[in-house]
Design a protein around this motif. Structure first.
Motif, short mmCIF file in Angstrom:
data_model
loop_
_atom_site.label_atom_id
_atom_site.label_comp_id
_atom_site.label_asym_id
_atom_site.label_seq_id
_atom_site.Cartn_x
_atom_site.Cartn_y
_atom_site.Cartn_z
N LEU A 62 0.86 -1.18 0.00
CA LEU A 62 0.00 0.00 0.00
C LEU A 62 0.89 1.23 0.00
O LEU A 62 1.60 1.48 0.96
CB LEU A 62 -0.89 0.01 1.25
CG LEU A 62 -1.91 1.15 1.33
CD1 LEU A 62 -2.89 1.02 0.19
CD2 LEU A 62 -2.63 1.12 2.66
N THR A 63 0.89 1.97 -1.09
CA THR A 63 1.76 3.13 -1.19
C THR A 63 0.93 4.41 -1.24
O THR A 63 -0.10 4.47 -1.90
CB THR A 63 2.61 3.06 -2.48
OG1 THR A 63 1.75 2.97 -3.60
CG2 THR A 63 3.52 1.85 -2.45
N ALA A 64 1.47 5.41 -0.54
CA ALA A 64 0.85 6.73 -0.54
C ALA A 64 -0.62 6.68 -0.16
O ALA A 64 -1.47 7.25 -0.82
CB ALA A 64 1.01 7.39 -1.91
N LYS A 104 2.40 -4.83 8.97
CA LYS A 104 2.49 -3.49 8.38
C LYS A 104 1.22 -3.14 7.61
O LYS A 104 0.71 -2.02 7.71
CB LYS A 104 3.70 -3.43 7.44
CG LYS A 104 5.05 -3.54 8.13
CD LYS A 104 6.16 -3.54 7.09
CE LYS A 104 7.53 -3.74 7.75
NZ LYS A 104 8.60 -3.81 6.71
N ASP A 105 0.76 -4.09 6.81
CA ASP A 105 -0.43 -3.85 6.00
C ASP A 105 -1.63 -3.49 6.85
O ASP A 105 -2.32 -2.49 6.61
CB ASP A 105 -0.77 -5.10 5.18
CG ASP A 105 0.24 -5.39 4.08
OD1 ASP A 105 1.01 -4.48 3.73
OD2 ASP A 105 0.24 -6.52 3.57
N MET A 106 -1.88 -4.30 7.86
CA MET A 106 -3.09 -4.13 8.65
C MET A 106 -3.06 -2.82 9.44
O MET A 106 -4.06 -2.12 9.55
CB MET A 106 -3.27 -5.32 9.59
CG MET A 106 -3.30 -6.68 8.88
SD MET A 106 -4.50 -6.75 7.54
CE MET A 106 -5.95 -7.28 8.44
N GLN A 107 -1.91 -2.49 10.00
CA GLN A 107 -1.77 -1.26 10.75
C GLN A 107 -2.01 -0.04 9.87
O GLN A 107 -2.71 0.91 10.25
CB GLN A 107 -0.38 -1.18 11.39
CG GLN A 107 -0.14 0.06 12.23
CD GLN A 107 -1.06 0.14 13.44
OE1 GLN A 107 -1.45 -0.87 14.00
NE2 GLN A 107 -1.40 1.37 13.83
N LEU A 108 -1.43 -0.07 8.68
CA LEU A 108 -1.57 1.06 7.76
C LEU A 108 -3.01 1.25 7.31
O LEU A 108 -3.50 2.38 7.20
CB LEU A 108 -0.67 0.83 6.54
CG LEU A 108 -0.50 1.98 5.56
CD1 LEU A 108 0.06 3.21 6.27
CD2 LEU A 108 0.40 1.57 4.41
N LEU A 109 -3.71 0.16 7.08
CA LEU A 109 -5.11 0.23 6.65
C LEU A 109 -6.01 0.81 7.75
O LEU A 109 -6.88 1.63 7.47
CB LEU A 109 -5.59 -1.16 6.23
CG LEU A 109 -4.96 -1.69 4.95
CD1 LEU A 109 -5.32 -3.16 4.75
CD2 LEU A 109 -5.40 -0.88 3.73
N VAL A 110 -5.78 0.39 8.97
CA VAL A 110 -6.57 0.91 10.08
C VAL A 110 -6.32 2.40 10.26
O VAL A 110 -7.24 3.19 10.45
CB VAL A 110 -6.25 0.15 11.39
CG1 VAL A 110 -6.88 0.86 12.58
CG2 VAL A 110 -6.75 -1.28 11.30
N TYR A 167 -9.20 -3.52 4.59
CA TYR A 167 -8.70 -4.20 5.78
C TYR A 167 -9.34 -5.58 5.92
O TYR A 167 -8.65 -6.58 6.13
CB TYR A 167 -9.00 -3.37 7.04
CG TYR A 167 -8.64 -4.06 8.33
CD1 TYR A 167 -7.40 -3.89 8.91
CD2 TYR A 167 -9.57 -4.91 8.97
CE1 TYR A 167 -7.07 -4.54 10.10
CE2 TYR A 167 -9.24 -5.56 10.14
CZ TYR A 167 -7.99 -5.38 10.71
OH TYR A 167 -7.67 -6.03 11.87
N HIS A 168 -10.65 -5.63 5.79
CA HIS A 168 -11.33 -6.91 5.99
C HIS A 168 -11.17 -7.83 4.78
O HIS A 168 -11.24 -9.07 4.94
CB HIS A 168 -12.80 -6.69 6.33
CG HIS A 168 -13.00 -6.22 7.74
ND1 HIS A 168 -12.81 -7.06 8.82
CD2 HIS A 168 -13.30 -5.00 8.25
CE1 HIS A 168 -13.02 -6.38 9.94
NE2 HIS A 168 -13.31 -5.13 9.63
N MET A 169 -10.94 -7.27 3.61
CA MET A 169 -10.60 -8.12 2.47
C MET A 169 -9.30 -8.87 2.75
O MET A 169 -9.18 -10.08 2.51
CB MET A 169 -10.44 -7.28 1.20
CG MET A 169 -11.70 -6.60 0.72
SD MET A 169 -11.42 -5.55 -0.72
CE MET A 169 -11.55 -6.74 -2.03
#
Length: 340
Positions: free
Chosen positions: A18-20, A194-200, A208-210
């Motif tokens: 996930l960028t920017a 990293k992904d989950m934290q950034l999405l939240v 996030y749930h996907m």
């Protein structure tokens, strides 16, 4: 017995980048100074590392997907994993396509480029030559059976090819593959957090749930294979060990459905309804397959020998192999249509 556990467990390795991602969509203003230049340099290195990792992920997905399903599993199901066995039906060996060979070569070339990823680069450099050696022998076997040469020599050369294939696979390729996937494991674990934290943080709760559904599906899959379960011994599965994860998967699916009904949120996260509907459909297939496995175990219904022998387990109700295939479809769709 064909060693397939690690391949199946790791069928699902992928990297979500996930960028920017920000609530405004605009980069923050920064003064043009030395600190910014250093930051830009670090960001450039990080992008290059990410690109390198993605090449390795493509290699891993090919191995656990097409290479395992269409080539390795098909071969060993027909000819055995130890002594050469004359196949009961028309013999054939699938070959690797040119674009797949290019993917393998790209991974090897990428491993020699900077920035350096300690351990991972060496694992790829060790794996690829052994993989290409295996592919080369199987390509010769492919030609041998395609030209019906086995009719002329009563499988004599076919038996020689088999001995080479078994030796290269179990003694060379597979041990190196395990090392390669150990680095894939580390990558997936670090990326997940990293992904989950950034999405939240950015209120991307549909996405996030996907992703959460994917991870929870992987968790169930890992529990199954950590027990050494396949279609052959599926009734030995300890269902109690997956009940909590199964419940968590259902909860995440319900959250995904709930947030997907919010048209404003869907637009803000850059989705169209068709995307989400298709994804949720694939999610439903995954959930249903887990349910089928639990039902099969509870009813004490073994998988038929016919399905196992003829390699039909990826479509047979209530099998770990079917779960693998359903999760693979979900991940392929996510990578192809969601991360773009």
């Amino acid at each position: 017995m064909f060693k397939k556990r690690s391949l199946l467990i790791l069928l699902l390795l992928f990297c979500f980048i996930l960028t920017a991602c920000s609530s405004t969509g605009e980069p923050a203003d920064e003064p043009a100074n030395t600190s910014t230049e250093v930051s830009n340099s670090e960001a450039d290195i990080e992008r290059k590392v990410t690109a390198k990792q993605n090449v390795y992920i493509n290699l891993g997905n090919f191995i656990t997907g097409t290479y395992y399903d269409r080539i390795l599993n098909t071969y060993f199901s027909s000819f055995g994993t130890e002594e050469f066995v004359k196949p009961s039906s028309a013999p054939f060996v699938n070959s690797v396509a040119q674009h797949e060979l290019e993917l393998i070569d790209e991974a090897l070339e990428t491993s020699k480029e900077k920035p350096y990823i300690e351990g991972f680069d060496e694992a790829v450099q060790d794996l690829v030559p052994k993989m290409k050696n295996l592919i080369g022998v199987m390509e010769e076997a492919h030609t041998y059976y395609k030209q019906k040469d086995h009719v002329d020599d009563d499988y004599a050369k076919g038996a020689e090819y088999h001995d080479q294939i078994v030796s290269i696979y179990f003694n060379d390729f597979y041990p190196s593959l395990e090392i390669f996937f150990s680095y894939m494991d580390k990558l997936a674990e670090s990326q997940r957090e990293k992904d989950m934290q950034l999405l939240v943080e950015n209120d991307f709760l549909i996405r996030y749930h996907m992703l959460d559904v994917l991870y929870k599906s992987q968790d169930i899959q890992s529990i199954i294979y950590d027990q050494g379960i396949s279609s052959e011994n599926v009734l030995e599965l300890n269902v109690d060990l997956i009940k909590e994860d199964y419940k968590a998967l259902i909860e995440s699916i319900n959250k995904l459905k709930e947030y997907s009904k919010d048209s404003k949120r869907m637009e803000a996260e850059g989705f169209v309804s068709d995307q989400l509907e298709q994804y949720i459909s694939y999610v439903g297939d995954v959930k249903a397959t887990v349910t089928e496995i639990m039902e099969r175990v509870n009813k004490k219904e073994p998988v038929s020998e016919f399905d196992i022998k003829n390699n039909f387990t990826s479509t047979t109700s209530g099998t770990p192999e079917k779960l693998d295939s359903r999760i693979s479809v979900l991940i392929d769709y996510y990578n192809s249509y969601i991360t773009q």
